[in-house]
Design a protein around this motif. Structure first.
Motif, PDB file in Angstrom:
ATOM      1  N   CYS A 103      -6.883   3.748   4.094  1.00  0.00           N
ATOM      2  CA  CYS A 103      -5.583   4.425   4.051  1.00  0.00           C
ATOM      3  C   CYS A 103      -4.758   4.137   5.302  1.00  0.00           C
ATOM      4  O   CYS A 103      -3.543   3.893   5.224  1.00  0.00           O
ATOM      5  N   GLN A 104      -5.412   4.167   6.457  1.00  0.00           N
ATOM      6  CA  GLN A 104      -4.701   3.867   7.704  1.00  0.00           C
ATOM      7  C   GLN A 104      -4.185   2.430   7.701  1.00  0.00           C
ATOM      8  O   GLN A 104      -3.073   2.147   8.180  1.00  0.00           O
ATOM      9  N   ARG A 137       0.128  -1.565   7.434  1.00  0.00           N
ATOM     10  CA  ARG A 137       0.560  -2.880   6.941  1.00  0.00           C
ATOM     11  C   ARG A 137       1.657  -2.815   5.893  1.00  0.00           C
ATOM     12  O   ARG A 137       2.537  -3.675   5.850  1.00  0.00           O
ATOM     13  N   ARG A 138       1.580  -1.792   5.028  1.00  0.00           N
ATOM     14  CA  ARG A 138       2.505  -1.742   3.893  1.00  0.00           C
ATOM     15  C   ARG A 138       3.685  -0.810   4.118  1.00  0.00           C
ATOM     16  O   ARG A 138       4.682  -0.903   3.410  1.00  0.00           O
ATOM     17  N   GLN A 139       3.539   0.108   5.053  1.00  0.00           N
ATOM     18  CA  GLN A 139       4.577   1.103   5.297  1.00  0.00           C
ATOM     19  C   GLN A 139       5.098   1.703   3.987  1.00  0.00           C
ATOM     20  O   GLN A 139       6.276   1.610   3.655  1.00  0.00           O
ATOM     21  N   PRO A 140       4.197   2.315   3.212  1.00  0.00           N
ATOM     22  CA  PRO A 140       4.596   2.849   1.896  1.00  0.00           C
ATOM     23  C   PRO A 140       5.622   3.958   2.023  1.00  0.00           C
ATOM     24  O   PRO A 140       5.689   4.654   3.031  1.00  0.00           O
ATOM     25  N   ARG A 188       2.973   9.534  -0.448  1.00  0.00           N
ATOM     26  CA  ARG A 188       2.350  10.804  -0.820  1.00  0.00           C
ATOM     27  C   ARG A 188       0.935  10.573  -1.342  1.00  0.00           C
ATOM     28  O   ARG A 188       0.028  11.352  -1.060  1.00  0.00           O
ATOM     29  N   PHE A 189       0.764   9.504  -2.109  1.00  0.00           N
ATOM     30  CA  PHE A 189      -0.560   9.191  -2.638  1.00  0.00           C
ATOM     31  C   PHE A 189      -1.553   8.957  -1.505  1.00  0.00           C
ATOM     32  O   PHE A 189      -2.651   9.528  -1.505  1.00  0.00           O
ATOM     33  N   VAL A 190      -1.172   8.163  -0.529  1.00  0.00           N
ATOM     34  CA  VAL A 190      -2.074   7.846   0.579  1.00  0.00           C
ATOM     35  C   VAL A 190      -2.380   9.106   1.393  1.00  0.00           C
ATOM     36  O   VAL A 190      -3.535   9.365   1.753  1.00  0.00           O
TER      37      VAL A 190
END
Length: 233
Positions: A67-68, A73-76, A82-84
């Motif tokens: 998750c980290q 890397r993706r900066q969701p 919210r999912f992460v």
């Protein structure tokens, strides 16, 4: 979950979801070992339940690392973020369920190993623990299906568990007064019951994280009646 330009990102999120379910499966297996041992007095099964905790802890660390990495890397954004964040919270509660079950198994192992109690005398503790099995299953199902309404059911189940726990605590307190020489044993049973009651709390917490994931709202400190009205509204 939203569509992504990067199919690899989709796969990363799906892998995390699968790992959470795998961790939940290990917790359920641990609970089944505890339930069987409380009914039979099988200390080997209790040792296996105790050993389960290390695998659960390792998965928590691994999923948290994933998750980290996704965040870095993706900066969701929006729903993916919210999912992460929900996953990070869910695995903490799963890990703590594992801790509480390990505590229960350790105490039961001590009691059975020294012939301080029989399985029949732990009937009520077994019944209390059995109440948590459908709670954990429902919480995991809610996470898998993104079912925020599951919190209503889990709030009800948790209230029943708390009521049974309080009733058993009062009964054990009476036993202590009647049999002072067995106070140590009754105290151990009380600690087992408290650990089991906490399992129910953590299952309910997971459903609260699902509400955050689906609706983007925190309900941790909201009265159950208000939560029910919000979710049914």
């Amino acid at each position: 979950m939203s569509e992504h330009i990067s199919s690899h990102f989709n796969q990363e999120l799906e892998n995390v979801r699968s790992e959470v379910m795998r961790m939940g499966g290990l917790v359920e297996q641990q609970l089944q070992k505890v339930l069987g041992a409380l009914e039979s007095g099988d200390t080997e099964a209790l040792t296996e339940a105790i050993d389960c905790d290390s695998a659960i802890n390792a998965l928590e660390v691994s999923i948290d690392d994933d998750c980290q990495t996704i965040i870095a890397r993706r900066q969701p954004a929006a729903g993916d973020l919210r999912f992460v964040l929900a996953v990070i919270r869910v695995i903490v509660d799963l890990e703590r369920i594992g801790d509480e079950l390990k505590k229960t198994a350790l105490l039961a192992h001590e009691l059975f190993s020294h012939s301080r109690i029989t399985p029949n005398q732990l009937y009520d503790t077994h019944r209390l623990a059995a109440m948590t099995a459908p709670m954990i299953r429902r919480a995991l199902d809610a996470f898998a299906r993104l079912d925020s309404a599951a919190l209503i059911e889990l709030n009800d189940a948790d209230r029943k568990l708390d009521t049974d726990y309080r009733n058993q605590s009062r009964m054990l307190a009476t036993y202590m007064m009647e049999e002072p020489r067995n106070i140590g044993t009754f105290m151990d049973v009380m600690m087992m019951n408290k650990a089991i009651e906490r399992v129910g709390d953590h299952a309910k917490n997971i459903a609260e994280h699902v509400v955050y994931l689906v609706r983007g709202i925190y309900v941790r400190h909201t009265p159950p009646e208000q939560v029910q009205a919000d979710l049914q509204g």
